[in-house]
Scaffold this active site. Structure first.
Site, mmCIF file in Angstrom:
data_model
loop_
_atom_site.group_PDB
_atom_site.id
_atom_site.type_symbol
_atom_site.label_atom_id
_atom_site.label_comp_id
_atom_site.label_asym_id
_atom_site.label_seq_id
_atom_site.Cartn_x
_atom_site.Cartn_y
_atom_site.Cartn_z
ATOM 1 N N ASP A 33 1.003 -1.193 -0.028
ATOM 2 C CA ASP A 33 -0.320 -0.313 -0.544
ATOM 3 C C ASP A 33 0.546 1.512 -0.020
ATOM 4 O OD1 ASP A 33 -2.325 1.410 0.517
ATOM 5 O OD2 ASP A 33 -1.458 2.313 3.142
ATOM 6 N N ASP A 35 0.450 5.266 1.437
ATOM 7 C CA ASP A 35 -0.134 6.319 2.333
ATOM 8 C C ASP A 35 -0.511 5.173 3.259
ATOM 9 O OD1 ASP A 35 -0.629 8.215 0.249
ATOM 10 O OD2 ASP A 35 -2.399 8.120 -0.956
ATOM 11 N N LYS A 122 -10.031 -1.333 -2.908
ATOM 12 C CA LYS A 122 -9.453 -2.260 -1.764
ATOM 13 C C LYS A 122 -10.575 -1.447 -0.666
ATOM 14 C CE LYS A 122 -5.189 -0.213 -0.800
ATOM 15 N NZ LYS A 122 -4.488 -0.301 -0.880
#
Length: 267
Positions: A33, A35, A122
């Site tokens: 991922d 951030d 997601k």
């Protein structure tokens, strides 16, 4: 707007080291991922100057590369759907991340909002599946590492392994629901790859951004004029005050949809 994810080939076009033994037991790919995992979470960030790597991010990603494993990024960027980001701004931030953390083989980005009904945002599996397809990797032999429940839920939905690296903004129920957790990225990589994939830098504190205005800048050595050493300085992560109700943390709410939390809960 198309309901497909954006797929970018990163600075590293290589997916898997051809010299690797297919039976070595290592993953085909490790997908991170962006951030809150690789870099500090700045809501809807389109400014490369605001990119700050997390404390052990470079060591963790380098450890994966050293094993000849493809590395990629899977990232929800709903700021595009909200009119706050453009494709060019997203790409500018990606280039800055690669300047700080090295090359990635693929970037898979969902530009849709929570209510758009896409299959890539997601906790849906679309980003993971798209990244693996671009890499020629088997999703069931790949790993997703992220900081919220939607990341590990997307991994599970795609048939991949998910590892949660909690930060101060990770919800307690997300941590409780995760099958595997690690205190920081390097510890997560050690969990996935086995012992000694790089020097251990992890402490017991959650993963936090690198301190200081310039990522990677060295801390100055104490000058000789300093009379007496004071109390031991806390670890860099501990210098950051505990998160308060600042607007940036609240703004992350839209990317933490109730769907993500429900999906991450034990079935």
């Amino acid at each position: 707007m198309t309901m497909r994810p954006w797929i970018f080939t990163g600075s590293s076009a290589s997916s898997r080291d051809p010299a690797r033994d297919p039976g070595d037991g290592l993953p085909d790919a490790v997908l991170f991922d962006r951030d809150g995992t690789l870099v500090a979470d700045v809501p809807y960030n389109g400014d490369p100057a605001r990119v700050r790597p997390m404390r052990t991010a470079r060591a963790a990603v380098d450890a994966v590369r050293a094993r000849g494993i493809a590395v990629g990024v899977v990232s929800n960027q709903s700021g595009v759907a909200r009119g706050l980001l453009t494709r060019a701004r997203v790409e500018a931030v990606q280039r800055r991340v690669e300047e700080l953390l090295g090359p990635f083989a693929v970037w898979a980005v969902c530009p849709h909002g929570p209510d758009d009904g896409c299959a890539c945002r997601k906790p849906a599996p679309g980003l993971v599946l798209a990244a693996c397809a671009r890499l020629g990797a088997d999703a069931s032999r790949s790993v997703v590492i992220g900081d919220i429940g939607a990341d590990v839920a997307a991994a599970r939905a795609a048939g991949a392994r998910g590892v949660l690296v909690p930060t101060p903004v990770t919800r307690p129920e997300e941590t409780a629901a995760a099958v595997e957790t690690a205190p920081d990225l390097l510890a997560a990589v050690r969990l996935v790859l086995g012992p000694d994939p790089g020097r251990q830098q992890a402490g017991p504190d959650p993963e936090r951004p690198e301190p200081g205005p310039e990522p990677g800048a060295k801390r100055p050595e104490p000058g000789p004029e300093r009379p007496e050493p004071g109390p031991e300085r806390p670890e860099p992560g501990a210098e950051r005050p505990e998160p308060g109700p600042d607007p940036q943390r609240r703004e992350r709410g839209p990317d933490r949809s109730p769907t993500a939390v429900r999906t991450a809960a034990p079935s």
